[in-house]
Design a protein around this motif. Structure first.
Motif, PDB file in Angstrom:
ATOM      1  N   ALA A  40       0.898  -1.169  -0.037  1.00  0.00           N
ATOM      2  CA  ALA A  40       0.083   0.065  -0.106  1.00  0.00           C
ATOM      3  C   ALA A  40       0.872   1.309   0.139  1.00  0.00           C
ATOM      4  O   ALA A  40       1.984   1.159   0.452  1.00  0.00           O
ATOM      5  N   MET A  42       0.587   3.833   1.727  1.00  0.00           N
ATOM      6  CA  MET A  42       1.064   4.418   3.130  1.00  0.00           C
ATOM      7  C   MET A  42       2.009   3.718   3.621  1.00  0.00           C
ATOM      8  O   MET A  42       2.452   4.136   4.924  1.00  0.00           O
ATOM      9  N   ARG A  68       0.784  -7.519  -3.836  1.00  0.00           N
ATOM     10  CA  ARG A  68      -0.296  -8.369  -2.623  1.00  0.00           C
ATOM     11  C   ARG A  68      -0.407  -9.799  -3.064  1.00  0.00           C
ATOM     12  O   ARG A  68      -0.722 -10.098  -4.008  1.00  0.00           O
ATOM     13  N   MET A  87      -0.393   1.923  -7.262  1.00  0.00           N
ATOM     14  CA  MET A  87      -1.520   2.828  -6.069  1.00  0.00           C
ATOM     15  C   MET A  87      -1.209   3.952  -6.216  1.00  0.00           C
ATOM     16  O   MET A  87      -0.052   4.463  -5.977  1.00  0.00           O
ATOM     17  N   TRP A 160     -10.004   0.069   7.366  1.00  0.00           N
ATOM     18  CA  TRP A 160      -8.724  -0.401   6.580  1.00  0.00           C
ATOM     19  C   TRP A 160      -7.442  -0.141   7.453  1.00  0.00           C
ATOM     20  O   TRP A 160      -7.257   0.527   8.248  1.00  0.00           O
ATOM     21  N   ASN A 204      -9.928   4.148  -2.504  1.00  0.00           N
ATOM     22  CA  ASN A 204     -10.474   3.979  -1.285  1.00  0.00           C
ATOM     23  C   ASN A 204      -9.646   5.179  -0.510  1.00  0.00           C
ATOM     24  O   ASN A 204      -8.456   5.781  -0.445  1.00  0.00           O
ATOM     25  N   VAL A 206      -9.036   6.376   3.187  1.00  0.00           N
ATOM     26  CA  VAL A 206      -8.976   5.804   4.658  1.00  0.00           C
ATOM     27  C   VAL A 206      -8.785   6.907   5.490  1.00  0.00           C
ATOM     28  O   VAL A 206      -7.961   8.019   5.390  1.00  0.00           O
ATOM     29  N   ASP A 227      -5.088   8.697   4.071  1.00  0.00           N
ATOM     30  CA  ASP A 227      -4.384   7.933   3.348  1.00  0.00           C
ATOM     31  C   ASP A 227      -5.369   7.535   2.142  1.00  0.00           C
ATOM     32  O   ASP A 227      -6.467   6.799   2.445  1.00  0.00           O
ATOM     33  N   GLY A 229      -5.882   5.444  -1.724  1.00  0.00           N
ATOM     34  CA  GLY A 229      -5.167   4.607  -2.736  1.00  0.00           C
ATOM     35  C   GLY A 229      -6.091   4.502  -3.854  1.00  0.00           C
ATOM     36  O   GLY A 229      -7.255   3.729  -3.709  1.00  0.00           O
TER      37      GLY A 229
HETATM   38  N1  GLY Z   1      -3.930   2.456   1.912  1.00  0.00           N
HETATM   39  C1  GLY Z   1      -5.411   2.411   1.218  1.00  0.00           C
HETATM   40  C2  GLY Z   1      -5.756   1.127   0.344  1.00  0.00           C
HETATM   41  O1  GLY Z   1      -4.643   0.292   0.144  1.00  0.00           O
HETATM   42  O2  GLY Z   1      -6.612   0.780  -0.048  1.00  0.00           O
END
Ligand code: GLY
Length: 383
Positions: A40, A42, A68, A87, A160, A204, A206, A227, A229
């Protein structure tokens, strides 16, 4: 709009709103032994959210390459799952919070030409520990997203983090694009959160408010932060008007090349489609993992790399590619993405050598296995 343009537009949009263009991290995280890969945007900023380190700016934006492992088996089975992806993110470390995150997500979605009439959002619906995020609902409604397109979901979908066992986390709110009823399961309850391909989550947001400890308990962070993405491959699918990420300019040339090497019609059968998608996806993942210093091996990161190379080769063999091919696909990944990633272009020879060697080794193993099987079948027949 091609993917390279989207990547540039995203960064420029947030730089124009006071963000520092950050240096993306390696796929091999530095100084965080709790995780195998950067998964990710962040992740490299965990210390800033926790307040144990001072960021160079309170607003940063990056295009972060991610890997991932939990989605390996889904690759080729859905229109959207990937192991390697980019991302696009904007981060606030105790600076702006929900209002700006929501405003800018809508503004940039508009700029990218996304039809607002097809945007749905999800918010955190609350559980025994964290209250429902009514503020997020209000912000979306005030900005014209109708109540019926706001879906409240639980912790599994709309809370998240953390990355790894502990760290910053919080309720999130996701933007989805409705690909259309013909794409999905057709079920009466189909909505964001459904497993089918109709509603594509593309961004997304967060709301980073908590730190999770080893027991899973949440403590409020000193300063709420943001944060976000946005999956580049997914947003490219939306803006390019295609249904799967594999039809975007990030994948289509790789799929065409795979089909050419196999001498098959790329749409010939469901098995061919799945094989070509898997080969293309794993070629990208393998190229970037080698660029970031991973070598095939039997454990840890090296094992993951070995696994995706072998998965891709198996698929290629299944659709009739007799000669080693994956290094060629990886070389094409370098051609397609070397401008955005000069380190990828610089690692070309290393990537081709590492992937080529691993494919040859695996093909020898497959060959030995086939000889043993042939011999056993012959003996069984003769006895
Ligand atoms: N850090 C936000 C996401 O991976 O969706």
């Amino acid at each position: 709009m091609n993917a390279a343009d989207i990547r540039t537009r995203f960064i420029e949009f947030f730089v124009a709103r006071g963000h520092l263009a950050g240096e993306p991290a390696s796929l091999v995280p530095a100084g965080d032994p709790s995780v195998l890969f950067t998964s990710a945007g962040m992740q490299q900023y965990k210390p800033y959210y926790l307040g144990v380190d001072t960021p160079p700016a309170t607003r940063i934006t990056t295009a972060q390459r991610c890997f991932r492992t939990n989605d390996i088996e889904n690759v080729g089975r859905t229109a959207r799952h990937l192991t390697f992806f980019e991302m696009l993110g904007n981060f606030s470390f105790g600076d702006y919070f929900k209002t700006e995150a929501v405003d800018w997500a809508l503004e940039l979605s508009d700029e990218l030409g996304i039809d607002r009439g097809r945007v749905w959002v999800t918010t955190f619906g609350g559980d025994e520990t964290v209250p429902p995020d009514d503020e997020a609902v209000r912000l979306w409604v005030e900005r014209g997203i109708p109540e019926e397109r706001i879906i409240r979901l639980g912790r599994k979908d709309n809370f998240w983090g953390p990355v790894g066992p502990t760290g910053p986390c919080g309720p999130c709110s996701e933007l989805y694009f409705d690909m259309g009823p013909e794409v999905g399961c057709g079920g009466p309850d189909c909505a964001p959160g459904c497993d089918c391909d109709r509603f594509l989550e593309y961004w997304n947001l967060v709301f980073v408010q908590y730190e999770m400890n080893e027991e899973g308990a949440l403590a409020p962070l000193p300063r709420p932060s943001i944060d976000t993405g946005m999956g580049l491959e997914r947003i490219a699918a939306v803006t390019q008007g295609v249904v799967t990420v594999f039809e975007t300019d990030l994948f289509a040339p790789l799929i065409a090349r795979g089909a050419e090497l196999a001498g098959v019609d790329p749409q010939g059968s469901a098995a061919i489609v799945r094989a070509l998608q898997t080969m293309a996806e794993h070629a990208r993942g393998a190229a970037f993992l080698v660029m970031d210093g991973v070598v095939p091996s039997n454990e840890g990161r090296g094992y993951v790399l070995r696994r995706i190379i072998r998965r891709a080769v198996q698929q290629g063999v299944a659709i009739g590619i007799e000669e080693p091919f994956l290094a060629r696909l990886c070389a094409q990944v370098v051609e397609m993405m070397g401008d955005a990633y000069p380190a990828l272009a610089a690692s070309r020879d290393e990537i081709v050598a590492a992937v080529g060697e691993e494919e040859s080794r695996f093909r020898r193993t497959l060959q030995q296995g086939m000889s043993i099987l042939d011999e056993a079948l012959r003996r069984a027949r003769d006895s």
